[in-house]
Structures are given as structure tokens and as C-alpha cells.
Design an enzyme around this catalytic site. Structure first.
Site, PDB file in Angstrom:
ATOM      1  N   LYS A  66     -49.416-136.929 -85.888  1.00 23.88           N
ATOM      2  CA  LYS A  66     -49.705-137.115 -84.462  1.00 23.88           C
ATOM      3  C   LYS A  66     -51.178-137.362 -84.225  1.00 23.88           C
ATOM      4  O   LYS A  66     -51.562-137.930 -83.208  1.00 23.88           O
ATOM      5  CB  LYS A  66     -49.340-135.847 -83.693  1.00 23.88           C
ATOM      6  CG  LYS A  66     -47.875-135.571 -83.570  1.00 23.88           C
ATOM      7  CD  LYS A  66     -47.717-134.167 -82.982  1.00 23.88           C
ATOM      8  CE  LYS A  66     -46.257-133.781 -82.877  1.00 23.88           C
ATOM      9  NZ  LYS A  66     -46.122-132.333 -82.646  1.00 23.88           N
ATOM     10  N   LYS A 109     -49.800-138.672 -94.759  1.00 29.42           N
ATOM     11  CA  LYS A 109     -48.551-138.472 -94.032  1.00 29.42           C
ATOM     12  C   LYS A 109     -48.638-139.006 -92.604  1.00 29.42           C
ATOM     13  O   LYS A 109     -49.723-139.079 -92.022  1.00 29.42           O
ATOM     14  CB  LYS A 109     -48.156-137.000 -94.054  1.00 29.42           C
ATOM     15  CG  LYS A 109     -49.076-136.109 -93.282  1.00 29.42           C
ATOM     16  CD  LYS A 109     -48.511-134.713 -93.090  1.00 29.42           C
ATOM     17  CE  LYS A 109     -49.413-134.011 -92.089  1.00 29.42           C
ATOM     18  NZ  LYS A 109     -49.046-132.715 -91.662  1.00 29.42           N
ATOM     19  N   LYS A 135     -58.139-129.460 -90.767  1.00 30.19           N
ATOM     20  CA  LYS A 135     -58.348-129.553 -89.317  1.00 30.19           C
ATOM     21  C   LYS A 135     -59.765-129.133 -88.946  1.00 30.19           C
ATOM     22  O   LYS A 135     -60.352-129.680 -88.014  1.00 30.19           O
ATOM     23  CB  LYS A 135     -57.336-128.692 -88.563  1.00 30.19           C
ATOM     24  CG  LYS A 135     -55.921-129.244 -88.581  1.00 30.19           C
ATOM     25  CD  LYS A 135     -55.061-128.493 -87.580  1.00 30.19           C
ATOM     26  CE  LYS A 135     -53.609-128.977 -87.614  1.00 30.19           C
ATOM     27  NZ  LYS A 135     -52.761-128.214 -86.687  1.00 30.19           N
TER      28      LYS A 135
HETATM   29  P1  AMP Z   1     -46.287-130.824 -86.077  1.00 32.71           P
HETATM   30  O1  AMP Z   1     -46.270-132.239 -85.677  1.00 32.71           O
HETATM   31  O2  AMP Z   1     -47.455-130.490 -86.937  1.00 32.71           O
HETATM   32  O3  AMP Z   1     -46.068-129.866 -84.947  1.00 32.71           O
HETATM   33  O4  AMP Z   1     -45.041-130.627 -87.065  1.00 32.71           O
HETATM   34  C1  AMP Z   1     -43.765-130.249 -86.649  1.00 32.71           C
HETATM   35  C2  AMP Z   1     -42.747-130.308 -87.768  1.00 32.71           C
HETATM   36  O5  AMP Z   1     -42.625-131.651 -88.255  1.00 32.71           O
HETATM   37  C3  AMP Z   1     -43.115-129.454 -88.989  1.00 32.71           C
HETATM   38  O6  AMP Z   1     -41.946-128.884 -89.532  1.00 32.71           O
HETATM   39  C4  AMP Z   1     -43.700-130.455 -89.941  1.00 32.71           C
HETATM   40  O7  AMP Z   1     -43.561-130.056 -91.281  1.00 32.71           O
HETATM   41  C5  AMP Z   1     -42.871-131.690 -89.652  1.00 32.71           C
HETATM   42  N1  AMP Z   1     -43.641-132.902 -89.958  1.00 32.71           N
HETATM   43  C6  AMP Z   1     -44.802-133.307 -89.378  1.00 32.71           C
HETATM   44  N2  AMP Z   1     -45.226-134.478 -89.898  1.00 32.71           N
HETATM   45  C7  AMP Z   1     -44.302-134.821 -90.846  1.00 32.71           C
HETATM   46  C8  AMP Z   1     -44.181-135.941 -91.742  1.00 32.71           C
HETATM   47  N3  AMP Z   1     -45.068-136.927 -91.765  1.00 32.71           N
HETATM   48  N4  AMP Z   1     -43.119-135.953 -92.563  1.00 32.71           N
HETATM   49  C9  AMP Z   1     -42.192-134.967 -92.536  1.00 32.71           C
HETATM   50  N5  AMP Z   1     -42.251-133.898 -91.730  1.00 32.71           N
HETATM   51  C10 AMP Z   1     -43.295-133.815 -90.887  1.00 32.71           C
END
Ligand code: AMP
Ligand code: TRP
Length: 337
Positions: free
Chosen positions: A203, A200, A113
Site C-alpha cells: 500500500k 512485495k 518502516k
Molecule cells: P497490511 O496491508 O500491511 O495491513 O496487510 C494486511 C494483510 O495482507 C496481512 O496479512 C499481510 O500479510 C497481507 N499482505 C500484505 N501485502 C501482501 C502481499 N504483497 N502479498 C501477500 N500478502 C500480503
């Protein structure tokens, strides 16, 4: 005997996508049956990179509404907003003062990041995993269901609890903090981008075609899947390292159709992309349809969501303040007169 405790959260930045649902939220929904579950919208984490103040409150509510729409049941699970429970910020400070700087500097997500932020990296971005440790440790969580990308942050939370608090400070009840375990389920733990099977779904990817959000309308879902990257081979399979996109799309189909990996692999073993993609689109649209309908209902009438978040905050505060007091005592702070 009390039930084991679960805590997790997602940031209210951008729309939640299939990775958030399959990697995280879906597992919370299963766990609430057997565990004492707390889930929060981690809005304090959302300001570790530049954010838009005119959107934060709305995005926070919309994320909470999506938790409920995905099946989180407020009767079994406390749903709350992180910034509304002050103990998160306070425990973060206490933990900051015992966490070595170099533990944070080696966090992979920080390095990734930070590169994207150029010379605009905040102290908060570096400190992000300590705040996350505070989130978890405040609730004496036994299990933290997250996607694979959060594994290193979980290890940090364990190290802080074990080596920096429990090993150095004595509480009335020793140990002071419960050492949590990550729960990373294999299926769905790493949903990949639709435009690159080696990175992956995220967002923050500037290309919206790389992810399917939980609120995408059916036509858009179909369009994104139609354009998703594939390879020239015919037939779908799991586990071929030269075909990451195939592995990802077949994996999504297995989960979203409810058929499971084995049946999906057999069904699609000889299929061409022209036949497979509409099937995947249909499975995705039907899986998201009930979530979208419930989401719209919740957003139309704010009273239900308000009530859920109020009750959730009250429950969260009781537990969090108790832990905070334990840590303050262990560190030797004067008690208020
Ligand atoms: P975030 O979008 O970073 O707030 O992630 C929130 C939750 O979603 C966390 O537990 C991440 O590990 C999970 N997560 C985010 N992106 C992925 C992805 N591409 N595949 C699986 N889990 C994800
Ligand atoms: N860092 C997590 C993510 O981006 C979100 C998060 C913050 C979290 N605090 C948490 C997840 C506590 C689980 C538990 O995915």
C-alpha cells in the site's frame, strides 16, 4: 466441542490490493466455514505512522465493507473495528510491561518502516507488534491467517504468550494465554509489485502502477497490467530466479483465472507477453467485478454495515473482556469492588 478460533485483520490505510486479498482475506473466507472466525479492521495500527484524521473513519468503514464484499459472511464471522474494543489497548499495555525492548528493535518491518519515517518515528511504530499480539491473544486464537511478511510478528506473539506470560504467571486455568499458530498459505502469500518482481506489492509504494487495488476500474487494471514489468524472454514459467516478474504474473493468473498453477503453466508455457497480458487483465477484471459490485451496494446503504459492525463488536467484546480479566488476575491486579 467448540470450533478452533481464527483471528486476523488488515489496516485501513490506503486501498486494499491484490496482495491483501490473496494473501489474507481470501483465506479468512475459506476458514469461516470450519472455524470460529473474528476479523477486525486494525485502525489503531493505522495511526502508528502519520495519518489523516479526516479519512480514518471512512477508510475504516470502507475496509470493513471490502471484507464483506470479498465473501466474509457476518453470520459466521464477527467483523469489528479494533479501536472500538477497548481491551486491545489495555492488553497491549499489560504486554508492553513484560516484553523486552530488544525483541521489538529487531523486527524487520519496524526497521524498514522506521527508515521511511526519518526522525519522525513514534513509540507506537516500535510497539506495533505488541498491539498485534494483544489483538491475537485476546481471542484465544488457534490460527492467524496472514501473508508471509507477518511471520516474525506472529513469532513474537507466541513468545510473549509462552515465555513472558504463561511461564511467569499462573492463572486460575493455567496456562493463562493460548499460544497461536500462523497460517501462511503458499499460494498468494507473497504477491509481488507489478513494477519490481523482487519487492512485495504494498500500500505504501508511491508508484500506484505497482499495485492493483480491489476497487480499480477495469480500464485502469488493464492499463496497469499492460505497463507491468516483464523480461525479454518468451514463454512463461514458475520458479526461475532470474525471472521474478514472470513468476509473479503467472502466479496471479493461476489464482485469478481459477485454473491453478499446473494448468496455467501449461497454457502459458509458449506464450508471448502480448498474448498473456490481455488474458491476465481479463481474469483480474472478472475476479474483481463481483467484489466491486457488492462493495458499492454496501457503501450506498450504511445500515447493513452498521449492524454488522455493532454485532461484531458485541461478540468481540465478550470474548476479549474475558481474556483481559484472566490476564489481569494472573498479573495480580485488584479487582474492582
Ligand atoms: P497490511 O496491508 O500491511 O495491513 O496487510 C494486511 C494483510 O495482507 C496481512 O496479512 C499481510 O500479510 C497481507 N499482505 C500484505 N501485502 C501482501 C502481499 N504483497 N502479498 C501477500 N500478502 C500480503
Ligand atoms: N500487522 C498486520 C499487517 O499489517 C495487521 C494486523 C494487526 C494483524 N493485528 C493483527 C494481522 C492481528 C493478524 C492478526 O498485516
Amino acid at each position: 466441542m467448540s470450533r478452533p478460533r481464527v483471528l486476523s485483520g488488515v489496516q485501513p490505510t490506503g486501498a486494499l490490493h491484490l496482495g491483501n486479498w490473496l494473501g489474507a482475506i481470501r483465506n479468512w473466507v475459506d476458514l469461516q466455514e470450519t472455524h470460529d472466525t473474528f476479523v477486525c479492521v486494525v485502525d489503531l495500527h493505522a495511526i502508528t505512522v502519520p495519518h489523516d484524521p479526516s479519512r480514518l473513519a471512512e477508510d475504516t468503514r470502507s475496509t470493513a465493507a471490502l471484507y464483506l464484499a470479498c465473501g466474509i459472511d457476518p453470520k459466521r464471522c464477527s467483523v469489528f473495528v479494533q479501536s472500538q474494543v477497548a481491551a486491545h489497548s489495555e492488553l497491549c499495555w499489560l504486554l508492553n510491561c513484560v516484553t523486552p525492548l530488544n525483541w521489538l528493535e529487531r523486527m524487520i518491518q519496524f526497521k524498514e518502516k522506521a527508515v521511511k519515517q526519518g526522525d519522525n518515528v513514534s513509540v507506537g511504530l516500535l510497539d506495533y507488534p505488541v498491539l498485534m499480539a494483544a489483538d491475537i491473544l485476546l481471542y484465544d486464537a488457534d490460527l492467524v491467517p496472514v501473508g508471509e511478511d507477518q511471520k516474525q510478528h506472529l513469532e513474537l506473539a507466541r513468545d510473549i504468550a509462552q515465555q513472558r506470560i504463561n511461564a511467569r504467571f499462573r492463572g486460575k486455568d493455567t496456562p493463562v494465554l493460548k499460544v497461536p499458530k500462523p497460517l501462511i498459505l503458499k499460494e498468494g502469500a507473497r504477491v509481488m509489485s507489478l513494477t519490481d518482481g523482487r519487492s512485495k506489492m504494498s500500500k505504501s509504494d508511491p508508484n500506484e502502477g505497482s499495485r492493483i487495488t480491489l476497487l480499480d476500474p477495469p480500464e485502469l487494471i488493464t492499463k496497469k497490467i499492460k505497463r507491468a514489468k516483464t523480461d525479454p524472454e518468451r514463454g512463461l514459467e514458475f520458479g526461475n530466479p532470474d525471472r521474478p516478474e514472470t513468476d509473479n504474473l503467472l502466479g496471479l493468473y493461476a489464482i485469478l483465472s481459477g485454473k491453478g498453477r499446473q494448468q496455467a503453466a501449461t497454457e502459458c508455457a509458449e506464450m508471448g507477453w502480448g498474448q498473456f497480458k490481455p488474458l491476465l487483465a481479463e481474469a483480474t477484471v472478472s475476479a474483481l467485478e463481483p467484489i466491486q459490485a457488492r462493495y458499492r451496494e454496501l457503501m450506498q446503504d450504511p445500515t447493513e454495515l452498521d449492524q454488522v459492525l455493532r454485532t461484531g463488536r458485541e461478540k468481540a467484546e465478550t470474548v476479549a473482556n474475558d481474556t483481559l480479566e484472566r490476564v489481569r488476575d494472573a498479573l495480580g491486579f485488584a479487582r474492582p469492588a
